[in-house]
Scaffold this active site. Structure first.
Site, PDB file in Angstrom:
ATOM      1  N   ALA A  61       0.856  -1.190   0.000  1.00 44.28           N
ATOM      2  CA  ALA A  61       0.000   0.000   0.000  1.00 44.28           C
ATOM      3  C   ALA A  61       0.891   1.240   0.000  1.00 44.28           C
ATOM      4  O   ALA A  61       2.028   1.187   0.454  1.00 44.28           O
ATOM      5  CB  ALA A  61      -0.875  -0.011   1.246  1.00 44.28           C
ATOM      6  N   GLY A 100       0.735  -5.093   1.003  1.00 42.57           N
ATOM      7  CA  GLY A 100      -0.378  -5.217   0.069  1.00 42.57           C
ATOM      8  C   GLY A 100       0.050  -5.867  -1.240  1.00 42.57           C
ATOM      9  O   GLY A 100      -0.765  -6.499  -1.927  1.00 42.57           O
ATOM     10  N   GLU A 103      -0.117  -9.429  -0.594  1.00 38.85           N
ATOM     11  CA  GLU A 103      -1.537  -9.810  -0.511  1.00 38.85           C
ATOM     12  C   GLU A 103      -2.169  -9.865  -1.904  1.00 38.85           C
ATOM     13  O   GLU A 103      -3.027 -10.705  -2.183  1.00 38.85           O
ATOM     14  CB  GLU A 103      -2.275  -8.826   0.409  1.00 38.85           C
ATOM     15  N   GLU A 123       3.815  -5.063   7.530  1.00 37.29           N
ATOM     16  CA  GLU A 123       2.875  -4.099   8.101  1.00 37.29           C
ATOM     17  C   GLU A 123       3.096  -3.882   9.584  1.00 37.29           C
ATOM     18  O   GLU A 123       2.966  -2.778  10.110  1.00 37.29           O
ATOM     19  CB  GLU A 123       1.424  -4.553   7.868  1.00 37.29           C
TER      20      GLU A 123
HETATM   21  C1  LIG Z   1      12.217  -2.786  -0.025  1.00 38.61           C
HETATM   22  C2  LIG Z   1      11.618  -1.474  -0.508  1.00 38.61           C
HETATM   23  C3  LIG Z   1      10.334  -1.690  -1.227  1.00 38.61           C
HETATM   24  C4  LIG Z   1      12.615  -0.803  -1.491  1.00 38.61           C
HETATM   25  O1  LIG Z   1      13.826  -0.507  -0.822  1.00 38.61           O
HETATM   26  P1  LIG Z   1      14.914   0.455  -1.512  1.00 38.61           P
HETATM   27  O2  LIG Z   1      15.180   0.011  -2.881  1.00 38.61           O
HETATM   28  O3  LIG Z   1      16.050   0.529  -0.551  1.00 38.61           O
HETATM   29  O4  LIG Z   1      14.221   1.877  -1.647  1.00 38.61           O
HETATM   30  P2  LIG Z   1      13.720   2.852  -0.510  1.00 38.61           P
HETATM   31  O5  LIG Z   1      14.695   3.966  -0.378  1.00 38.61           O
HETATM   32  O6  LIG Z   1      13.338   2.142   0.704  1.00 38.61           O
HETATM   33  O7  LIG Z   1      12.380   3.407  -1.162  1.00 38.61           O
HETATM   34  C5  LIG Z   1      12.410   4.195  -2.339  1.00 38.61           C
HETATM   35  C6  LIG Z   1      11.346   5.261  -2.223  1.00 38.61           C
HETATM   36  O8  LIG Z   1      10.063   4.638  -2.203  1.00 38.61           O
HETATM   37  C7  LIG Z   1       9.327   5.037  -1.065  1.00 38.61           C
HETATM   38  N1  LIG Z   1       8.492   3.906  -0.654  1.00 38.61           N
HETATM   39  C8  LIG Z   1       8.879   2.648  -0.498  1.00 38.61           C
HETATM   40  N2  LIG Z   1       7.845   1.851  -0.175  1.00 38.61           N
HETATM   41  C9  LIG Z   1       6.761   2.671  -0.148  1.00 38.61           C
HETATM   42  C10 LIG Z   1       5.380   2.445   0.122  1.00 38.61           C
HETATM   43  N3  LIG Z   1       4.899   1.214   0.406  1.00 38.61           N
HETATM   44  N4  LIG Z   1       4.569   3.494   0.084  1.00 38.61           N
HETATM   45  C11 LIG Z   1       5.030   4.735  -0.215  1.00 38.61           C
HETATM   46  N5  LIG Z   1       6.337   5.010  -0.490  1.00 38.61           N
HETATM   47  C12 LIG Z   1       7.178   3.983  -0.451  1.00 38.61           C
HETATM   48  C13 LIG Z   1      10.392   5.393  -0.040  1.00 38.61           C
HETATM   49  O9  LIG Z   1       9.879   6.244   0.924  1.00 38.61           O
HETATM   50  C14 LIG Z   1      11.434   6.050  -0.930  1.00 38.61           C
HETATM   51  O10 LIG Z   1      10.970   7.352  -1.194  1.00 38.61           O
HETATM   52  P3  LIG Z   1      11.992   8.559  -1.364  1.00 38.61           P
HETATM   53  O11 LIG Z   1      12.817   8.240  -2.564  1.00 38.61           O
HETATM   54  O12 LIG Z   1      12.821   8.574  -0.112  1.00 38.61           O
HETATM   55  O13 LIG Z   1      11.147   9.756  -1.519  1.00 38.61           O
HETATM   56  C15 LIG Z   1      11.441  -0.534   0.686  1.00 38.61           C
HETATM   57  O14 LIG Z   1      11.116   0.744   0.223  1.00 38.61           O
HETATM   58  C16 LIG Z   1      10.377  -0.963   1.631  1.00 38.61           C
HETATM   59  O15 LIG Z   1      10.617  -1.791   2.470  1.00 38.61           O
HETATM   60  N6  LIG Z   1       9.184  -0.362   1.503  1.00 38.61           N
HETATM   61  C17 LIG Z   1       8.094  -0.557   2.432  1.00 38.61           C
HETATM   62  C18 LIG Z   1       7.400  -1.844   2.188  1.00 38.61           C
HETATM   63  C19 LIG Z   1       6.235  -1.978   3.138  1.00 38.61           C
HETATM   64  O16 LIG Z   1       6.356  -1.775   4.312  1.00 38.61           O
HETATM   65  N7  LIG Z   1       5.092  -2.316   2.590  1.00 38.61           N
HETATM   66  C20 LIG Z   1       3.885  -2.447   3.340  1.00 38.61           C
HETATM   67  C21 LIG Z   1       3.100  -1.185   3.248  1.00 38.61           C
HETATM   68  S1  LIG Z   1       1.638  -1.220   4.212  1.00 38.61           S
HETATM   69  C22 LIG Z   1       0.611  -2.243   3.352  1.00 38.61           C
HETATM   70  O17 LIG Z   1       0.961  -2.706   2.317  1.00 38.61           O
HETATM   71  C23 LIG Z   1      -0.721  -2.453   3.947  1.00 38.61           C
HETATM   72  C24 LIG Z   1      -1.586  -3.278   3.350  1.00 38.61           C
HETATM   73  C25 LIG Z   1      -2.937  -3.442   3.884  1.00 38.61           C
HETATM   74  C26 LIG Z   1      -3.646  -2.191   3.506  1.00 38.61           C
HETATM   75  C27 LIG Z   1      -5.011  -2.198   3.846  1.00 38.61           C
HETATM   76  C28 LIG Z   1      -5.383  -0.765   3.803  1.00 38.61           C
HETATM   77  C29 LIG Z   1      -6.708  -0.614   4.324  1.00 38.61           C
HETATM   78  C30 LIG Z   1      -6.816   0.665   5.047  1.00 38.61           C
HETATM   79  C31 LIG Z   1      -8.064   0.571   5.854  1.00 38.61           C
HETATM   80  C32 LIG Z   1      -7.965   1.328   7.089  1.00 38.61           C
HETATM   81  C33 LIG Z   1      -9.184   1.091   7.900  1.00 38.61           C
HETATM   82  C34 LIG Z   1      -9.116   1.838   9.154  1.00 38.61           C
HETATM   83  C35 LIG Z   1     -10.229   2.813   9.218  1.00 38.61           C
HETATM   84  C36 LIG Z   1     -10.216   3.459  10.507  1.00 38.61           C
HETATM   85  C37 LIG Z   1     -11.014   4.706  10.391  1.00 38.61           C
HETATM   86  O18 LIG Z   1     -12.241   4.597  10.377  1.00 38.61           O
HETATM   87  O19 LIG Z   1     -10.402   5.772  10.288  1.00 38.61           O
END
Ligand SMILES: CC(C)(COP(=O)(O)OP(=O)(O)OC[C@H]1O[C@@H](n2cnc3c(N)ncnc32)[C@H](O)[C@@H]1OP(=O)(O)O)[C@@H](O)C(=O)NCCC(=O)NCCSC(=O)/C=C/CCCCCCCCCCCCC(=O)O
Length: 719
Positions: A61, A100, A103, A123
């Site tokens: 996500a 995500g 998933e 997550e």
């Molecule tokens: C391994 C990586 C993917 C890559 O690593 P690397 O090559 O070293 O590069 P980085 O420097 O880390 O990243 C490069 C740039 O990319 C940006 N980045 C990376 N990942 C993301 C991301 N997922 N989102 C946004 N941006 C991202 C990073 O910041 C860098 O940016 P910049 O160049 O510095 O500007 C590594 O990046 C990594 O590990 N990434 C994270 C992976 C991760 O953690 N993924 C999980 C994300 S969470 C998710 O997926 C959740 C899923 C379920 C979602 C369900 C949603 C439902 C919401 C409902 C809510 C209900 C509640 C309601 C309550 C209410 O009522 O309010």
């Protein structure tokens, strides 16, 4: 945001196109929904392949979207619809499938992974749970124990491990997308019901409750006070005890409790802060993306003490040849044996061969004439370091970078004794240097941008989180430690015990309380610094009032502890007692209790009951207050840099975000009010006087951390 193509005349190829990690932003979700709809309704299409552009399947996500109102198609119904479709869908996983993204792969009917791909559900590290069906599908696919481990730790796994666990159907060394297309063609017309993971029955271990209980205990011990892993366990329990339709509702309820929590906000802040910290800038306009680092192929380390040994290991294991220098044969031999042992153990753990051929050990500085970079790691003594730098200046070729691993001495004073001040920079590693992730890169006023860029990139290559800081006594981390340690010892005077203070800090989430940490680091280090700065020892003017030095409150208890030869773990006695020198099991020591009682009665101090709240406020608000001063002084460029230093170097709990984020979460107004209160009660403690920047931020309506930079008008930026 997603490209749609028809390949091999009947396969719909959907490519996610949201660089850099193809995160599932609202636009991407929209594009996937549209493309899937097209594919399922086009009679020419018999199968679908989903992949990601630039060799990255999907990083999950879009975390940035979590801060705002939720827009676009929700993920759960979108993924459910892909799984329910009547045409086979194959995920072609290259690079990463995380959160995500994983998933999304789980709802595809087949998964092909490139052999270099990594998969995981991280997550939990962001304070949330895999709420797009991950907690319900993964246990059904691989069983409760394996799913629990992956979901509660957020660990990334290799494609090979994913194959072994039964997560992917095939691992390939070829182009995963092309393999997936061929695979999809073969899957056409095969029944899909057994491939719909949500319809599988979760394989359940015989003693489910026992297993969940054991994992709960483990999680509570490892991540004290952290909510997300506990919610993950409850969600996995639902996968074992409920049908998918009910389990997914439970998953969503649990997500709702986490999603807006302070812990989730802090952990997501940490994710971005870590990435922001590498982006240094100098007042000259030179910065991380316009300065060219030098390539470092060879390095030398001077001094094979604890720090030097750790630095040698960190360099050698990333393929840099290292010459290690000691001043005496015996020290050289001991250091050599220890480095070899460390490298061999490290290589065994990682399943690779130890890079011993990269090492050379010598007693002669003359051997360093051709190295690209030298890191001096001798005893923390300015005169000694200056002698080393003068010598290096003579011996090394003019282009060699000279770095010092000082933990707080003046980097520019060292640069001044060399023939190349622009090539001198501080590289402050944390002990043990081959384990700790933090590196403070200390930029002297004369360090060139190329020198800074090289040190920053070298740190990254060594697996460190590098943060550029300015040159002042203690830099960022150790400068902030002083007010924190002072508050802890003042609280001892006033009636607290080391174990009470440590417990309050550990309950807050610190890896170690301040006294246990001091015992580990060695109490003699601070004692020597206090003696050198005239705070204790024979040079102190006897006319000084007993608990005052240099015009402010001073607590001599740490000196009294050292005078008894209690230097911490290494002597088996410190603030605590240990079963033997070098022991790690800290027990409260009645002798310390006696010392405190005698001290209080000698100075007529009436001990009082001190609450945990006061301990936390005085220690942490004093810490953050110094952080505000560091920002004002231009020693750190951003609050994120300070937080990253405390997260990676000082055991600050990630779910608290770091001292500056924590202050903003508590509310700057409240922090200001409490500091004013404590300063009024202790006017002789200048560290409790609220900093002008804190007052200014409160006056500006307490903007979020990310906006503080706009309010910092640094007169003399050191960065
Ligand atoms: C391994 C990586 C993917 C890559 O690593 P690397 O090559 O070293 O590069 P980085 O420097 O880390 O990243 C490069 C740039 O990319 C940006 N980045 C990376 N990942 C993301 C991301 N997922 N989102 C946004 N941006 C991202 C990073 O910041 C860098 O940016 P910049 O160049 O510095 O500007 C590594 O990046 C990594 O590990 N990434 C994270 C992976 C991760 O953690 N993924 C999980 C994300 S969470 C998710 O997926 C959740 C899923 C379920 C979602 C369900 C949603 C439902 C919401 C409902 C809510 C209900 C509640 C309601 C309550 C209410 O009522 O309010």
């Amino acid at each position: 945001m997603a490209r749609y193509e028809l390949v091999k005349r009947s396969v719909a190829l959907i490519t996610l196109t949201n660089p850099p990690v193809n995160a599932l932003s609202s636009a991407v979700r929209h594009a996937i929904a549209k493309s899937m709809d097209h594919a399922l309704n086009d009679p020419k299409v018999t199968a679908v392949v989903i992949c990601g552009e630039n060799g990255r399947f999907c990083g999950g996500a879009d975390i940035r979207e979590f801060a705002g109102p939720l827009r676009g198609p929700p993920l759960v119904p979108l993924l459910d619809a892909i799984e329910a479709g009547e045409k086979p869908v194959v995920a072609a996983i290259e690079g990463v499938a995380l959160g995500g993204g994983f998933e999304l792969a789980l709802v595809c009917h087949y998964r092909i992974a490139h052999f270099k791909a990594r998969l995981g559900l991280p997550e939990v590290t962001l304070g949330i749970l895999p709420a797009a069906g991950g907690t319900q599908r993964l246990p059904r696919l691989i069983g409760i124990p394996a799913a629990l481990e992956l979901i509660t730790t957020g660990r990334h796994i290799s494609a090979q491990e994913a194959l072994k666990l039964g997560i992917v159907d095939q691992v390939t060394e070829q182009n995963a997308c092309e393999v997936a297309v061929e695979f999809a063609l073969r899957a056409v017309a095969k029944p899909l019901s057994s491939r719909r993971v949500s319809m599988l029955t979760t394989p359940c271990p015989p003693d489910l409750d026992g297993l969940l209980e054991a994992v709960t205990m483990q999680v509570k011990k490892k991540a004290r006070g952290v909510m997300a892993p506990l919610a993950c366990i409850q969600a996995v329990r639902a996968a074992a005890t409920m049908p998918y339709s009910k389990g997914i509702k439970r998953e969503s309820e649990l997500m709702a409790t986490l999603f807006n929590s302070g812990q989730a906000r802090a952990l997501q802040y940490c994710f971005f802060a870590q990435r922001t910290a590498g982006k240094w800038t100098l007042p000259s306009g030179a910065q991380w993306n316009n300065s060219k680092p030098r390539e470092i192929r060879s390095a030398a380390i001077i001094g094979l003490g604890t720090m030097g040994r750790g630095i040698v290991v960190s360099l050698a294991r990333v393929g840099i040849s290292v010459i290690a220098v000691e001043s005496e044969k015996k020290l050289l031999e001991t250091g050599k044996q220890m480095v070899i042992g460390m490298l061999e153990r490290d290589a065994k753990r990682r399943g690779v061969s130890a890079s011993l051929n990269l090492l050379k050990f010598t007693l002669s500085l003359q051997d360093l004439k051709d190295v690209d970079l030298v890191i001096e790691a001798v005893f923390e003594d300015m005169a000694l370091k200056k002698r080393v730098f003068q010598e290096l200046s003579k011996v090394c070729r003019p282009a060699t970078l000279l770095c010092t691993n000082t933990s707080g001495l003046d980097v520019d004073a060292l640069a001044g004794v060399t023939d190349r001040p622009h090539l001198v920079v501080g590289m402050h590693f944390f002990s043990p240097a081959h384990v700790m992730k933090l590196l403070e890169v200390v930029c002297g006023p004369r360090s060139s941008s190329e020198t800074i860029a090289t040190a920053m990139i070298l740190g990254k290559r060594m697996g460190k989180v590098s943060v550029a800081v300015g040159n002042c006594p203690g830099f960022v981390g150790n400068r902030m430690l002083k007010p924190y340690l002072d508050q802890a010892t003042f609280l001892l005077e006033e009636g607290a015990t080391p174990e009470q203070i440590d417990k309050a800090l550990e309950d807050f989430g610190f890896a170690m309380g301040v006294f246990r940490m001091s015992d580990l680091a060695g109490l003699d280090v601070g004692w020597r610094v206090r003696k050198e700065s005239g705070l204790t020892g024979p040079d102190v003017d006897p006319k000084n009032p007993p608990r005052r030095r240099q015009g402010r409150r001073y607590c001599p208890i740490p000196d009294m502890v050292c005078e008894q030869g209690r230097f911490g773990q290494k002597t088996g006695r410190g603030w605590y007692m240990y079963d033997k020198p070098g022991g790690t099991n800290a027990k409260p020591d009645p002798l310390i209790q006696n010392l405190l009682e005698m001290y209080r009665s000698r100075y007529g101090i009436q001990p009082r009951n001190i609450s945990d709240q006061e301990i936390i406020e005085r220690c942490l608000f004093a810490l953050a207050n110094e952080g505000f001063r560091i920002l004002e002084d231009g020693i750190a460029a951003r609050p994120e840099d300070i937080d990253v230093i405390y997260l990676f170097g000082y055991g600050f709990p990630r779910h608290g975000g770091g001292p500056m984020f924590y202050a903003s979460m508590v509310g700057l107004e409240r922090v200001l009010e409490r500091l004013e209160h404590y300063h009024q009660a202790h006017p002789d403690v200048p560290h409790l006087e609220p900093s002008p920047l804190l007052k200014k931020l409160v006056a500006c309506g307490s903007p979020p951390v990310q906006k503080w930079r706009e309010h910092i008008k640094t007169m003399h930026s050191h960065l």
